[in-house]
Design a protein around this motif. Structure first.
Motif, PDB file in Angstrom:
ATOM      1  N   LEU A 101       0.822  -1.210   0.000  1.00 39.57           N
ATOM      2  CA  LEU A 101       0.000   0.000   0.000  1.00 39.57           C
ATOM      3  C   LEU A 101       0.857   1.262   0.000  1.00 39.57           C
ATOM      4  N   GLY A 102       2.103   1.113   0.461  1.00 38.61           N
ATOM      5  CA  GLY A 102       3.010   2.249   0.589  1.00 38.61           C
ATOM      6  C   GLY A 102       3.956   2.400  -0.583  1.00 38.61           C
ATOM      7  N   PRO A 103       5.271   2.373  -0.323  1.00 40.37           N
ATOM      8  CA  PRO A 103       6.246   2.797  -1.338  1.00 40.37           C
ATOM      9  C   PRO A 103       6.417   1.875  -2.534  1.00 40.37           C
ATOM     10  N   LEU A 104       5.957   0.628  -2.461  1.00 40.26           N
ATOM     11  CA  LEU A 104       6.171  -0.275  -3.593  1.00 40.26           C
ATOM     12  C   LEU A 104       5.172  -0.070  -4.724  1.00 40.26           C
ATOM     13  N   PHE A 105       3.886   0.084  -4.380  1.00 40.07           N
ATOM     14  CA  PHE A 105       2.885   0.084  -5.452  1.00 40.07           C
ATOM     15  C   PHE A 105       1.811   1.165  -5.326  1.00 40.07           C
ATOM     16  N   LEU A 132       7.174  13.335 -16.211  1.00 41.24           N
ATOM     17  CA  LEU A 132       6.821  12.457 -15.085  1.00 41.24           C
ATOM     18  C   LEU A 132       7.747  12.714 -13.900  1.00 41.24           C
ATOM     19  N   LEU A 133       9.044  12.901 -14.178  1.00 37.13           N
ATOM     20  CA  LEU A 133      10.022  13.173 -13.116  1.00 37.13           C
ATOM     21  C   LEU A 133       9.651  14.444 -12.349  1.00 37.13           C
ATOM     22  N   ILE A 134       9.351  15.505 -13.075  1.00 39.87           N
ATOM     23  CA  ILE A 134       9.040  16.799 -12.439  1.00 39.87           C
ATOM     24  C   ILE A 134       7.718  16.725 -11.680  1.00 39.87           C
ATOM     25  N   ILE A 135       6.688  16.194 -12.335  1.00 36.55           N
ATOM     26  CA  ILE A 135       5.355  16.146 -11.704  1.00 36.55           C
ATOM     27  C   ILE A 135       5.367  15.247 -10.471  1.00 36.55           C
ATOM     28  N   SER A 136       6.031  14.080 -10.543  1.00 36.26           N
ATOM     29  CA  SER A 136       6.084  13.177  -9.383  1.00 36.26           C
ATOM     30  C   SER A 136       6.908  13.780  -8.248  1.00 36.26           C
ATOM     31  N   ALA A 137       7.971  14.540  -8.587  1.00 33.03           N
ATOM     32  CA  ALA A 137       8.771  15.209  -7.551  1.00 33.03           C
ATOM     33  C   ALA A 137       7.929  16.237  -6.801  1.00 33.03           C
ATOM     34  N   LEU A 138       7.188  17.053  -7.560  1.00 35.97           N
ATOM     35  CA  LEU A 138       6.308  18.056  -6.939  1.00 35.97           C
ATOM     36  C   LEU A 138       5.204  17.379  -6.131  1.00 35.97           C
ATOM     37  N   TYR A 327       8.406   9.146  13.210  1.00 41.81           N
ATOM     38  CA  TYR A 327       7.304   9.246  12.240  1.00 41.81           C
ATOM     39  C   TYR A 327       7.762   9.993  10.993  1.00 41.81           C
ATOM     40  N   ARG A 328       8.449  11.116  11.194  1.00 42.22           N
ATOM     41  CA  ARG A 328       8.841  11.941  10.055  1.00 42.22           C
ATOM     42  C   ARG A 328       9.939  11.293   9.220  1.00 42.22           C
ATOM     43  N   GLN A 329      10.789  10.503   9.842  1.00 40.31           N
ATOM     44  CA  GLN A 329      11.799   9.759   9.085  1.00 40.31           C
ATOM     45  C   GLN A 329      11.154   8.668   8.223  1.00 40.31           C
ATOM     46  N   TRP A 330      10.183   7.943   8.803  1.00 37.85           N
ATOM     47  CA  TRP A 330       9.450   6.946   8.015  1.00 37.85           C
ATOM     48  C   TRP A 330       8.716   7.624   6.860  1.00 37.85           C
ATOM     49  N   LEU A 331       8.191   8.815   7.129  1.00 39.27           N
ATOM     50  CA  LEU A 331       7.485   9.584   6.111  1.00 39.27           C
ATOM     51  C   LEU A 331       8.414   9.911   4.943  1.00 39.27           C
ATOM     52  N   ALA A 332       9.637  10.365   5.281  1.00 37.67           N
ATOM     53  CA  ALA A 332      10.619  10.719   4.252  1.00 37.67           C
ATOM     54  C   ALA A 332      11.040   9.490   3.450  1.00 37.67           C
ATOM     55  N   ILE A 333      11.227   8.358   4.136  1.00 35.81           N
ATOM     56  CA  ILE A 333      11.601   7.107   3.457  1.00 35.81           C
ATOM     57  C   ILE A 333      10.523   6.705   2.454  1.00 35.81           C
ATOM     58  N   ASN A 334       9.273   6.758   2.914  1.00 37.87           N
ATOM     59  CA  ASN A 334       8.144   6.371   2.059  1.00 37.87           C
ATOM     60  C   ASN A 334       8.037   7.279   0.837  1.00 37.87           C
ATOM     61  N   CYS A 335       8.063   8.585   1.048  1.00 37.87           N
ATOM     62  CA  CYS A 335       7.916   9.535  -0.056  1.00 37.87           C
ATOM     63  C   CYS A 335       9.081   9.416  -1.044  1.00 37.87           C
ATOM     64  N   GLY A 336      10.306   9.227  -0.512  1.00 46.57           N
ATOM     65  CA  GLY A 336      11.477   9.090  -1.377  1.00 46.57           C
ATOM     66  C   GLY A 336      11.402   7.857  -2.254  1.00 46.57           C
ATOM     67  N   LEU A 337      11.072   6.710  -1.643  1.00 49.80           N
ATOM     68  CA  LEU A 337      10.957   5.468  -2.413  1.00 49.80           C
ATOM     69  C   LEU A 337       9.789   5.536  -3.396  1.00 49.80           C
ATOM     70  N   SER A 338       8.680   6.131  -2.968  1.00 53.36           N
ATOM     71  CA  SER A 338       7.509   6.255  -3.851  1.00 53.36           C
ATOM     72  C   SER A 338       7.846   7.084  -5.081  1.00 53.36           C
ATOM     73  N   PHE A 339       8.621   8.159  -4.887  1.00 44.49           N
ATOM     74  CA  PHE A 339       9.043   9.002  -6.008  1.00 44.49           C
ATOM     75  C   PHE A 339       9.886   8.204  -7.009  1.00 44.49           C
ATOM     76  N   ILE A 340      10.831   7.419  -6.492  1.00 41.03           N
ATOM     77  CA  ILE A 340      11.699   6.616  -7.366  1.00 41.03           C
ATOM     78  C   ILE A 340      10.882   5.614  -8.171  1.00 41.03           C
ATOM     79  N   ILE A 341      10.001   4.885  -7.484  1.00 41.39           N
ATOM     80  CA  ILE A 341       9.224   3.829  -8.147  1.00 41.39           C
ATOM     81  C   ILE A 341       8.182   4.422  -9.099  1.00 41.39           C
TER      82      ILE A 341
END
Length: 454
Positions: A101-105, A132-138, A327-341
């Protein structure tokens, strides 16, 4: 001590039921719920009705049962639902569900659907990758900033956006009924849907991930019902069920219409690789470029609220179980991985999410069923353990069989898949876990009955 009496003995009002139903709808209905049913309609063609019935089982009924399972077992989420199988299994299952549900898919999909449906048709193909890179980053920067403060912005925005989006969708649906693109009953059928449209529709419903979402976020609904004074397990489950039925009726109606529209679209458009382009073609056909621009704006904001809910739930649950990371570190991990995928593209995300869902859904379905009926066998762990053990090999084999073609295009993998299809009943339908799971459940219940008798 468990509450056996309600704090509020009066029946809930229609307004209160609608409030909980609206919450359920907001939790379950995201971007994926638009693109998968319309794609299913294209695949099923004139067999769209039987495919829709299968899709409704996993896309509507199962999510409702997952929320009921949370209510009946008085669970706080995925971990508690799986806990009868032991803490280690529960942790692993929780990680897999939240990662899916999170950073993978699911979370990357919120950005890629926004791009594929709302923006890609307006951008020249050669600039698609950088766009896609710019829009997903924003997109994920905004997701992180809103989630960082743990405020109620998304709830307030959602109250405005959901009605506007549904009104826009209703207008497009009305136009589709008044001026159909074609006759759904005479459209061509893809090979897989000629003889097994119901089961393929059933499996396509996995892609919504709503049963997993129900296990992860069902506690939010149950808590909301408790805040209305329905604190006893029986009345809480009853109120949750009625609110869920109201919500899922609306979701089901939207699904059926989208599947029908997907089938009618074959008159004008070819079968797409996924539902994103088809949904865009549908909206543009009826509302033109203005409708497309409005859709892009609303879809971006709607998907943003969904993404905020997903990343917040992920960060909260992981922080609770792994508190050394904030919480905020997990948040950053999730958002970072989600952006990459997300930058792998929508089609790639769907291709690789399918095997994972083929593995997880049999576990989720049986855990939901076991949880709902757990009061009958006193939540005896032996019933859970034997049932789950019996489906492990079939579920794993289903995962291997549904890997992308380029991952199984070798003699070793083909030999495994041929063995699977030959010796596992219903393997070609992706339902080979049903018989072992049923046998395991029966054996578990027999052992439980003998234990009680002694």
């Amino acid at each position: 001590m468990e509450n056996t009496q309600d704090l509020n003995n009066k029946p809930l009002s229609i307004k209160q039921y609608l409030l909980i139903s609206s919450l359920l709808f907001a939790l379950f209905f995201g971007a994926g719920n638009l693109i998968f049913p319309i794609h299913l309609g294209q695949l099923a063609g004139s067999n769209w009705i039987s495919a829709a019935l299968g899709f409704l089982c996993t896309g509507v009924l199962l999510p409702l049962l997952s929320v009921l399972a949370i209510s009946i077992t008085k669970s706080n989420g995925v971990f508690d639902i799986a806990k009868p199988l032991g803490n280690k299994f529960a942790i692993i299952f929780m990680i897999l569900v939240h990662a899916t549900l999170g950073p993978l898919f699911a979370t990357p999909r919120t950005a890629t659907v926004t791009f594929a449906v709302g923006f890609q048709p307006m951008i020249p193909a050669k600039y698609s990758g950088i766009a896609l890179l710019i829009i997903s980053a924003l997109f994920f920067a905004a997701t992180y900033m809103i989630s960082y403060k743990e405020n109620n912005i998304t709830k307030q925005v959602g109250k405005i956006l959901n009605p506007i989006f549904l009104i826009l969708l209703f207008i497009a649906f009305l136009l589709a009924f008044l001026h159909p693109m074609g006759n759904a009953g005479i459209q061509s059928i893809t090979p897989a849907y000629k003889n097994a449209s119901f089961f393929n529709g059933f499996l396509e419903g996995y892609n919504t991930m709503d049963a997993l979402a129900g296990l992860a976020f069902g506690v939010t609904v149950v808590t909301s019902v408790k805040q209305l004074g329905k604190t006893s397990p029986k009345s809480n489950a009853k109120a949750t069920a009625w609110a869920g039925i109201l919500s899922e009726i609306l979701v089901g109606i939207i699904y059926v219409i989208l599947i029908w529209i997907g089938a009618t679209s074959l008159e004008l458009f070819k079968v797409a690789s996924d539902g994103g382009p088809t949904f865009n073609q549908f909206m543009t056909h009826y509302l033109g470029s203005t409708g497309n621009a409005l859709l892009a704006t609303l879809l971006t904001l709607t998907c943003l609220t969904t993404a905020v809910g997903l990343v917040s739930a992920f960060a909260q649950d992981f922080h609770n179980h792994f508190p050394k990371i904030s919480y905020r570190q997990w948040l950053a991990i999730n958002c970072g991985l989600s952006f990459i995928i997300a930058n792998c593209g929508l089609n790639t995300i769907i291709q690789w999410s399918t095997p994972v869902l083929m593995l997880l859904y049999p576990y989720a379905i049986l855990l939901i069923i076991l949880s709902i009926f757990s009061p009958l066998f006193k939540k005896d762990a032996i019933v859970y353990v034997i049932t789950i053990i019996c489906i492990t090999i079939p579920a794993f084999m289903d995962m291997l069989a549904s890997l992308p073609a380029y991952a199984i295009n070798n003699s070793f993998m083909q030999a495994i898949i041929n063995f699977h299809n030959t010796y596992f009943p219903f393997a070609e339908l992706g339902m080979d876990w049903v018989i072992p799971g049923t046998i395991g459940l029966i054996i578990g219940l027999i052992i439980h009955a003998f234990k009680n008798k002694k």
